[in-house]
Design a protein around this motif. Structure first.
Motif, PDB file in Angstrom:
ATOM      1  N   THR A  74       0.957  -1.237  -0.135  1.00  0.00           N
ATOM      2  CA  THR A  74       0.077  -0.172  -0.105  1.00  0.00           C
ATOM      3  C   THR A  74       0.873   1.172   0.071  1.00  0.00           C
ATOM      4  N   GLY A  75       2.090   1.099  -0.121  1.00  0.00           N
ATOM      5  CA  GLY A  75       2.918   2.359  -0.112  1.00  0.00           C
ATOM      6  C   GLY A  75       3.301   2.729   1.636  1.00  0.00           C
ATOM      7  N   ARG A  76       3.012   2.050   2.192  1.00  0.00           N
ATOM      8  CA  ARG A  76       3.411   2.171   3.817  1.00  0.00           C
ATOM      9  C   ARG A  76       4.500   1.563   4.208  1.00  0.00           C
ATOM     10  N   TYR A  77       5.458   2.630   4.847  1.00  0.00           N
ATOM     11  CA  TYR A  77       6.629   1.854   5.645  1.00  0.00           C
ATOM     12  C   TYR A  77       6.365   1.493   7.009  1.00  0.00           C
ATOM     13  N   PRO A  78       6.734   0.086   7.170  1.00  0.00           N
ATOM     14  CA  PRO A  78       6.534  -0.542   8.362  1.00  0.00           C
ATOM     15  C   PRO A  78       6.916   0.151   9.468  1.00  0.00           C
ATOM     16  N   ASP A  79       6.287   0.142  10.595  1.00  0.00           N
ATOM     17  CA  ASP A  79       6.852   0.877  11.738  1.00  0.00           C
ATOM     18  C   ASP A  79       6.940   0.001  13.077  1.00  0.00           C
ATOM     19  N   PRO A 111       3.410   2.881  -4.213  1.00  0.00           N
ATOM     20  CA  PRO A 111       4.099   4.471  -4.091  1.00  0.00           C
ATOM     21  C   PRO A 111       3.737   5.137  -2.934  1.00  0.00           C
ATOM     22  N   PRO A 112       4.917   5.606  -2.292  1.00  0.00           N
ATOM     23  CA  PRO A 112       5.112   6.006  -0.751  1.00  0.00           C
ATOM     24  C   PRO A 112       3.684   7.146  -0.611  1.00  0.00           C
ATOM     25  N   GLY A 113       3.276   7.705  -1.711  1.00  0.00           N
ATOM     26  CA  GLY A 113       2.422   8.836  -1.541  1.00  0.00           C
ATOM     27  C   GLY A 113       2.734  10.217  -1.515  1.00  0.00           C
ATOM     28  N   ASP A 114       4.142  10.122  -1.675  1.00  0.00           N
ATOM     29  CA  ASP A 114       4.797  11.753  -1.382  1.00  0.00           C
ATOM     30  C   ASP A 114       5.199  11.985  -3.002  1.00  0.00           C
ATOM     31  N   GLN A 116       6.780   9.877  -5.057  1.00  0.00           N
ATOM     32  CA  GLN A 116       7.659   8.909  -5.496  1.00  0.00           C
ATOM     33  C   GLN A 116       7.096   7.713  -6.107  1.00  0.00           C
ATOM     34  N   HIS A 119       9.455   2.016  -5.145  1.00  0.00           N
ATOM     35  CA  HIS A 119      11.255   1.822  -5.104  1.00  0.00           C
ATOM     36  C   HIS A 119      11.583   0.982  -3.998  1.00  0.00           C
ATOM     37  N   ASN A 121      14.608   0.545  -1.327  1.00  0.00           N
ATOM     38  CA  ASN A 121      16.098   1.640  -1.007  1.00  0.00           C
ATOM     39  C   ASN A 121      16.925   0.338  -0.532  1.00  0.00           C
ATOM     40  N   VAL A 151      13.205  11.667  -7.243  1.00  0.00           N
ATOM     41  CA  VAL A 151      14.719  11.588  -7.076  1.00  0.00           C
ATOM     42  C   VAL A 151      15.463  10.997  -8.619  1.00  0.00           C
TER      43      VAL A 151
ATOM     44  N   MET B   1      -0.959   4.600   0.711  1.00  0.00           N
ATOM     45  CA  MET B   1      -0.634   5.927   1.025  1.00  0.00           C
ATOM     46  C   MET B   1       0.055   5.945   2.573  1.00  0.00           C
ATOM     47  N   SER B   2       0.974   6.459   2.957  1.00  0.00           N
ATOM     48  CA  SER B   2       1.370   6.542   4.293  1.00  0.00           C
ATOM     49  C   SER B   2       0.588   7.571   5.072  1.00  0.00           C
ATOM     50  N   VAL B  54      12.362  -1.948  12.144  1.00  0.00           N
ATOM     51  CA  VAL B  54      12.349  -1.732  13.527  1.00  0.00           C
ATOM     52  C   VAL B  54      12.542  -2.855  14.106  1.00  0.00           C
ATOM     53  N   PHE B 174      16.774   4.920   8.084  1.00  0.00           N
ATOM     54  CA  PHE B 174      17.598   4.209   7.164  1.00  0.00           C
ATOM     55  C   PHE B 174      18.765   4.765   6.995  1.00  0.00           C
TER      56      PHE B 174
END
Lengths: 191, 240
Positions: A74-79, A111-114, A116, A119, A121, A151, B1-2, B54, B174
């Protein structure tokens, strides 16, 4: 009080038992991460990334370590708080595959939603590299999103191709080689 | 979406060119062929760089921090028992809690358990040499291990690496990732080691542990202190 950054030092040739013990068959320590980033239950489309690392002389590097950090489907970075089991982080040494490839079994990032494009990293470590190098993997079949990625747009057009993973012969397989030098030298970033 | 945007997250200071080694260190011969040839392209930090893996306390097993016990098969490992402890901070002096530290090292004879190590020194059936821990709320960590030894390597004639412990840290993002090595005070091999010497003067000392009588435990182990400093916050928001 201002402190000065601890200098980086090379990962050296013998990282495997400490950082990738499971992949290399060391049983005394468990692995926090390996090349299998997603399981059958992870939501998203399967993505298998394969590649090799080439040194300045074009030789395959058999003792590099590649790390991946990516968003979920979904484009969300796991926290660390989600229940999907997807950590977004993978780690693979090039020393166990007969062709010295790194292989990641994961899912296509959203897509991260900003603004971009999707991708992954990448951090590259190896003996001979006093500090690690950052790069990114974009997917060649996301041409429209890639065209407006903020980028990628900072990269000279003739070098952008070095950041694109190309679809392989099998469905879901993408190929991404890393070249340290030469005409096909991969673009590295200083974030 | 984040549900967060990069505006909500702090930016991080760049690699410090005064303390960080260059990609190519002339006397470290393999660096010539194993480092990028062209300069890295500056990248404005996005969500991709401001977030990070994390791995908290759940990633660590009870004996992971004690290398004198986590590789035992039939007794205690040979060598000088030591305690290595310190604090993980950022450049602004903020403690870095809940960050994973992974370490690996050779044994007291100068031999790694790694199957690719061909040095003619004995392995120790009771020493593995890998461990990890997570920093506490003050950013502190503590390992118990065996003092590693020097060993020869092929960089130049009669080249010996000074005794060292490899450290790997994540930090909060990161871009705060750090892999380094820590050395022992007063080692005469340091001045001959191109990896250590590849760090600019006067910041090499940041790689050397301090002997600390306060850490040393009576009748048990010598104590060393090694603080680790990760990239700090940017002074001003990136967008301004």
């Amino acid at each position: 009080m201002r402190r000065r950054q601890t200098p980086s030092q090379t990962v050296g040739p013998f990282f495997a038992f400490g950082l990738t013990p499971g992949q290399y068959g060391y049983s005394a320590l468990s692995s926090i991460a390996d090349g299998t980033m997603a399981g059958p239950d992870t939501p998203g489309r399967r993505l298998r990334l394969e590649g090799r690392v080439f040194d300045a002389g074009g030789e395959t590097v058999p003792d590099a370590m590649v790390e991946i950090w990516q968003a979920d489907a979904t484009g969300r970075y796991p926290d660390g708080r989600s229940n999907t089991g997807f950590a977004g982080f993978g780690r693979c040494g090039t020393g166990t595959d007969p062709e010295h490839r790194f292989v990641f079994e994961t899912i296509r990032p959203g897509p991260p939603g900003d603004g971009q494009a999707p991708h992954l990293n990448v951090i590259l470590f190896m003996r001979g590299m006093p500090r690690h190098a950052f790069t990114r993997i974009y997917l060649a079949d996301e041409a429209e999103a890639n065209a407006s990625d903020p980028v990628l747009s900072t990269v000279p057009p003739e070098r952008r191709g070095t950041l694109l993973a190309a679809p392989g012969s099998r469905d879901g397989v993408y190929l991404f080689d890393i070249h340290l030098r030469g005409e096909r030298e991969t673009v590295f970033f200083e974030p | 979406m984040s549900d967060t945007s990069s505006r909500d997250l702090p930016g991080y200071a760049p690699f410090d060119p005064e303390t960080q080694p260059n990609w190519v260190v002339p006397d470290y011969h393999s660096s010539a062929s194993r480092s990028p040839g062209r300069p890295a392209i500056p990248l404005v930090q996005t969500l991709s760089e401001l977030t990070g893996p994390v791995y908290g306390h759940g990633a660590v097993q009870p004996l992971d921090h004690d290398l004198t016990r986590n590789g035992v098969t039939d007794g205690a490992p040979l060598g000088e028992r030591i305690i290595v402890t310190g604090q993980v901070l950022d450049e602004d002096g903020r403690a870095q809690p809940d960050t994973l530290i992974e370490i690996w090292q050779c044994n007291s004879a100068g031999r790694y358990i790694h199957t690719a190590d061909r040095h003619d020194a004995p392995t120790d059936p009771n020493f593995f040499g890998g461990g990890r821990c997570v920093t506490d709320e003050q950013g502190r960590y503590r390992f118990i291990t065996i003092k590693p030894a020097a060993y020869p390597w092929g960089n130049h004639p009669n080249a010996w690496r000074p005794a060292h412990i490899h450290f790997s840290l994540f930090g909060p993002a990161f871009v705060t990732r750090l892999v380094t090595q820590s050395y022992f005070p007063g080692d005469p091999l340091l001045a001959h080691d191109p990896i250590y010497m590849g760090t600019p003067v006067p910041f090499r000392d940041l790689l050397v542990m301090d002997y600390d009588p306060e850490v040393t435990e009576e009748g048990f182990a010598l104590g060393y202190r090694f603080d680790i400093v990760l990239r700090g916050r940017r002074a001003t928001p990136l967008e301004d």
